[in-house]
Design a protein around this motif. Structure first.
Motif, PDB file in Angstrom:
ATOM      1  N   LYS A  30       0.885  -1.029   0.050  1.00 25.96           N
ATOM      2  CA  LYS A  30      -0.331  -0.194  -0.094  1.00 25.96           C
ATOM      3  C   LYS A  30       0.866   1.230   0.074  1.00 25.96           C
ATOM      4  O   LYS A  30       1.640   1.230   0.108  1.00 25.96           O
ATOM      5  CB  LYS A  30      -0.964  -0.133   1.464  1.00 25.96           C
ATOM      6  N   ALA A  31       0.363   2.497  -0.324  1.00 26.41           N
ATOM      7  CA  ALA A  31       1.319   3.948   0.058  1.00 26.41           C
ATOM      8  C   ALA A  31       0.273   4.669  -0.198  1.00 26.41           C
ATOM      9  O   ALA A  31      -1.245   4.463  -0.544  1.00 26.41           O
ATOM     10  CB  ALA A  31       2.007   3.462  -2.014  1.00 26.41           C
ATOM     11  N   GLU A  32       0.314   5.745   0.361  1.00 26.75           N
ATOM     12  CA  GLU A  32      -0.077   6.644   0.689  1.00 26.75           C
ATOM     13  C   GLU A  32      -0.058   7.818  -0.702  1.00 26.75           C
ATOM     14  O   GLU A  32       1.118   8.141  -0.733  1.00 26.75           O
ATOM     15  CB  GLU A  32       0.119   7.583   2.199  1.00 26.75           C
ATOM     16  N   LEU A  33      -1.363   8.857  -0.905  1.00 22.47           N
ATOM     17  CA  LEU A  33      -1.077   9.146  -1.723  1.00 22.47           C
ATOM     18  C   LEU A  33      -1.243  10.917  -1.424  1.00 22.47           C
ATOM     19  O   LEU A  33      -1.981  10.923  -0.763  1.00 22.47           O
ATOM     20  CB  LEU A  33      -1.718   9.573  -3.404  1.00 22.47           C
ATOM     21  N   PRO A  34      -0.398  12.249  -1.926  1.00 21.04           N
ATOM     22  CA  PRO A  34      -0.409  13.252  -1.162  1.00 21.04           C
ATOM     23  C   PRO A  34      -1.189  13.949  -1.975  1.00 21.04           C
ATOM     24  O   PRO A  34      -1.996  13.454  -2.867  1.00 21.04           O
ATOM     25  CB  PRO A  34       0.711  13.825  -1.973  1.00 21.04           C
ATOM     26  N   PHE A  35      -2.835  14.667  -1.224  1.00 20.04           N
ATOM     27  CA  PHE A  35      -3.386  15.493  -2.576  1.00 20.04           C
ATOM     28  C   PHE A  35      -3.383  17.103  -1.509  1.00 20.04           C
ATOM     29  O   PHE A  35      -2.971  17.291  -0.817  1.00 20.04           O
ATOM     30  CB  PHE A  35      -5.027  15.200  -1.694  1.00 20.04           C
ATOM     31  N   VAL A  36      -4.308  17.738  -1.945  1.00 19.03           N
ATOM     32  CA  VAL A  36      -4.675  19.103  -2.057  1.00 19.03           C
ATOM     33  C   VAL A  36      -5.555  20.105  -1.620  1.00 19.03           C
ATOM     34  O   VAL A  36      -6.812  18.713  -2.567  1.00 19.03           O
ATOM     35  CB  VAL A  36      -3.604  20.000  -2.577  1.00 19.03           C
ATOM     36  N   TRP A  37      -6.175  20.245  -0.515  1.00 19.28           N
ATOM     37  CA  TRP A  37      -7.271  20.941   0.001  1.00 19.28           C
ATOM     38  C   TRP A  37      -7.817  21.045  -1.505  1.00 19.28           C
ATOM     39  O   TRP A  37      -6.667  22.806  -0.276  1.00 19.28           O
ATOM     40  CB  TRP A  37      -8.056  20.418   1.285  1.00 19.28           C
ATOM     41  N   VAL A  38      -8.843  22.343  -1.699  1.00 21.94           N
ATOM     42  CA  VAL A  38      -9.407  23.881  -2.344  1.00 21.94           C
ATOM     43  C   VAL A  38     -10.279  24.601  -1.610  1.00 21.94           C
ATOM     44  O   VAL A  38     -11.227  23.639  -1.640  1.00 21.94           O
ATOM     45  CB  VAL A  38      -9.436  23.612  -3.841  1.00 21.94           C
ATOM     46  N   THR A  39     -10.486  24.940  -1.041  1.00 22.84           N
ATOM     47  CA  THR A  39     -10.526  25.722  -0.696  1.00 22.84           C
ATOM     48  C   THR A  39     -12.636  26.389  -1.538  1.00 22.84           C
ATOM     49  O   THR A  39     -12.494  26.302  -2.523  1.00 22.84           O
ATOM     50  CB  THR A  39     -10.428  27.189   0.918  1.00 22.84           C
ATOM     51  N   ALA A  40     -13.891  27.184  -0.752  1.00 15.85           N
ATOM     52  CA  ALA A  40     -14.693  27.062  -0.944  1.00 15.85           C
ATOM     53  C   ALA A  40     -14.357  28.509  -2.490  1.00 15.85           C
ATOM     54  O   ALA A  40     -13.336  29.194  -2.013  1.00 15.85           O
ATOM     55  CB  ALA A  40     -15.425  28.472  -0.734  1.00 15.85           C
ATOM     56  N   PRO A  41     -15.151  28.891  -3.159  1.00 10.98           N
ATOM     57  CA  PRO A  41     -16.445  27.320  -3.880  1.00 10.98           C
ATOM     58  C   PRO A  41     -16.127  26.394  -3.901  1.00 10.98           C
ATOM     59  O   PRO A  41     -17.027  25.614  -4.120  1.00 10.98           O
ATOM     60  CB  PRO A  41     -16.724  28.637  -4.762  1.00 10.98           C
ATOM     61  N   ILE A  42     -14.444  25.462  -4.336  1.00 10.85           N
ATOM     62  CA  ILE A  42     -14.721  24.562  -5.159  1.00 10.85           C
ATOM     63  C   ILE A  42     -14.918  23.029  -3.790  1.00 10.85           C
ATOM     64  O   ILE A  42     -15.426  23.041  -4.202  1.00 10.85           O
ATOM     65  CB  ILE A  42     -12.671  24.964  -5.614  1.00 10.85           C
ATOM     66  N   ASN A  43     -14.612  23.476  -2.572  1.00  7.99           N
ATOM     67  CA  ASN A  43     -14.547  22.938  -1.672  1.00  7.99           C
ATOM     68  C   ASN A  43     -13.613  21.220  -2.499  1.00  7.99           C
ATOM     69  O   ASN A  43     -14.725  20.652  -1.712  1.00  7.99           O
ATOM     70  CB  ASN A  43     -15.049  23.194  -1.381  1.00  7.99           C
ATOM     71  N   ALA A  44     -12.824  20.858  -2.272  1.00  5.05           N
ATOM     72  CA  ALA A  44     -12.306  19.793  -2.880  1.00  5.05           C
ATOM     73  C   ALA A  44     -11.680  19.210  -2.640  1.00  5.05           C
ATOM     74  O   ALA A  44     -10.634  19.959  -2.509  1.00  5.05           O
ATOM     75  CB  ALA A  44     -13.042  19.379  -3.898  1.00  5.05           C
ATOM     76  N   GLY A  45     -10.266  17.843  -2.737  1.00  2.00           N
ATOM     77  CA  GLY A  45      -9.271  17.640  -2.693  1.00  2.00           C
ATOM     78  C   GLY A  45      -8.527  16.898  -4.098  1.00  2.00           C
ATOM     79  O   GLY A  45      -9.739  16.334  -5.347  1.00  2.00           O
TER      80      GLY A  45
END
Length: 411
Positions: free
Chosen positions: A180-195
């Motif tokens: 298994k591996a952990e994937l990096p991600f970025v969270w984007v704030t409103a109005p997107i509100n998504a990773g």
């Protein structure tokens, strides 16, 4: 789930604005990765837009403080709005596009641009790689992980996607060999509100026995928020063939060319010769190809497919002629094409296929193909299929119309 779509024009990436590895080191404690495989991390975050909520375990980008998209980016998003087929317009707000981050995969930078939509979702572009839309954050797909990417001989090689779950704290990729591996991600704030994430699968996991199989999103307490299988469909290799009177034909390599059989040979009004061929598929199954379409029934068997409907016909156009193609279920004996001006034309499928160049007299608005009816051998209607009559860019015309964002098409 939305498949990643290639973009016709690559966007120029911005300058690197930071070191994602350093951000990750400061953002959360280091976790040892099983198997010892290094990951290709998201790099060059626009630090001016990076929020201080590192306790969440991943970088958070303040959408309102990041760089606005240049004209090329605005036009790319705008083209989705003005060029989309009827019923598929995403409602994207192209002038609000922002630069989120940059990822380097195999030495090539891929910049993530994101623009909000009117229904609370977004459209995105990974330059030089993929793009798409999750326009409605309240539709039936909203709770699922979006998983796309590019495929190689042993399975998926680069994974990209997004998620709406704000509680998401960790993405874990599982492989067929148990690692298994952990994937990096970025969270984007409103109005997107998504990773968002983009990840290069290590070379050691690019074979069938070790390939990626499942992606899981966890919250901070380890509870599963979403899980999606990795669809490792086999890419279909192609070969080029020439036949007298036809342009170069793209043919599936799995098709037995020597046993091919041509079941349609027609002429479009512009003089183009339209053909459809079938041939046994090596390993079982059957392949078909036309001037513009190809398919083999035995490729990608691991992907579950819905039962075929009596009619699976679509337009193939955008050039000097428009063609109707390709699949027709075995019970269908006749297909009736109905036009806006009242004309009706009967079409007869052969061995489960149909290809037909639409007469040029039906290209103008008000005279276009509007409906298809499938009849069985007893003359009973089995299915009605409505056809788009206002799709821009499909039917040829003498004078294209400017739709904005650098897009000109026939109306």
């Amino acid at each position: 789930m939305i498949d990643a779509l290639p973009w016709s024009q690559a966007l120029l990436p911005g300058t690197d604005d930071g070191d994602w590895q350093d951000v990750l080191r400061r953002a959360r404690r280091q976790r040892r990765r099983r198997g010892g495989f290094a990951f290709v991390a998201l790099a060059a975050v626009a630090l001016v837009g990076l929020a201080s909520a590192y306790a969440l375990g991943h970088p958070v980008v303040d959408f309102g403080r990041t760089s606005k998209g240049p004209r090329t980016v605005v036009n790319s998003f705008g083209s989705l709005q003005v060029g989309a087929p009827p019923g598929m317009v995403p409602g994207v707000l192209p002038h609000q596009a922002r630069r989120i981050t940059s990822v380097r995969v195999d030495g090539k930078p891929h910049v993530l641009w994101v623009a909000p939509t009117k229904r609370g979702g977004f459209c995105f572009q990974w330059s030089r790689f993929a793009g798409g839309c999750r326009a409605n954050r309240h539709d039936k797909w909203a709770k699922r992980l979006d998983v796309g990417g590019s495929q190689g001989a042993g399975g998926i090689t680069v994974i990209e996607g997004s998620f709406f779950q704000s509680a998401g704290a960790r993405l874990e990729l599982a492989y067929a060999d148990g690692q298994k591996a952990e994937l990096p991600f970025v969270w984007v704030t409103a109005p997107i509100n998504a990773g968002f994430y983009l990840y290069r699968v290590p070379d050691a996991h690019r074979s069938a026995a070790h390939r990626a199989t499942r992606l899981t999103l966890f919250d901070g307490s380890g509870r599963v928020l979403a899980r999606e299988p990795i669809l490792n469909s086999r890419p279909m290799p192609f070969v080029m063939h020439r036949l007298p009177g036809f342009p170069h034909l793209t043919v599936p390599a799995r098709a037995d060319w020597g046993r091919r059989h041509q079941i349609f040979d027609l002429r479009a009004d512009d003089g183009a010769r339209i053909g459809l061929w079938i041939a046994p598929e090596r390993g079982g199954g059957r392949c078909f190809w036309t001037n513009q379409a190809v398919f083999c029934s035995n490729v990608g068997r691991a992907v579950r497919r819905e039962a075929p409907r009596p009619l699976e016909l679509n337009f193939q156009g955008g050039g000097k002629h428009v063609t109707l193609c390709c699949g027709v279920g075995p019970p269908v004996a006749r297909v009736e094409a109905r036009f806006q001006d009242g004309e009706r034309i009967s079409l007869y499928p052969r061995q489960g296929y149909l290809v037909w160049p639409i007469p040029s007299r039906h290209y103008p608005r008000g005279r276009r193909l509007s409906e298809l009816l499938a009849y069985n051998h007893a003359g009973r209607v089995m299915q009605r299929q409505r056809m788009a009559t206002d799709a821009p860019g499909l039917y040829p015309c003498a004078k294209p119309k400017a739709y904005g964002y650098g897009v000109s098409m026939c109306p």
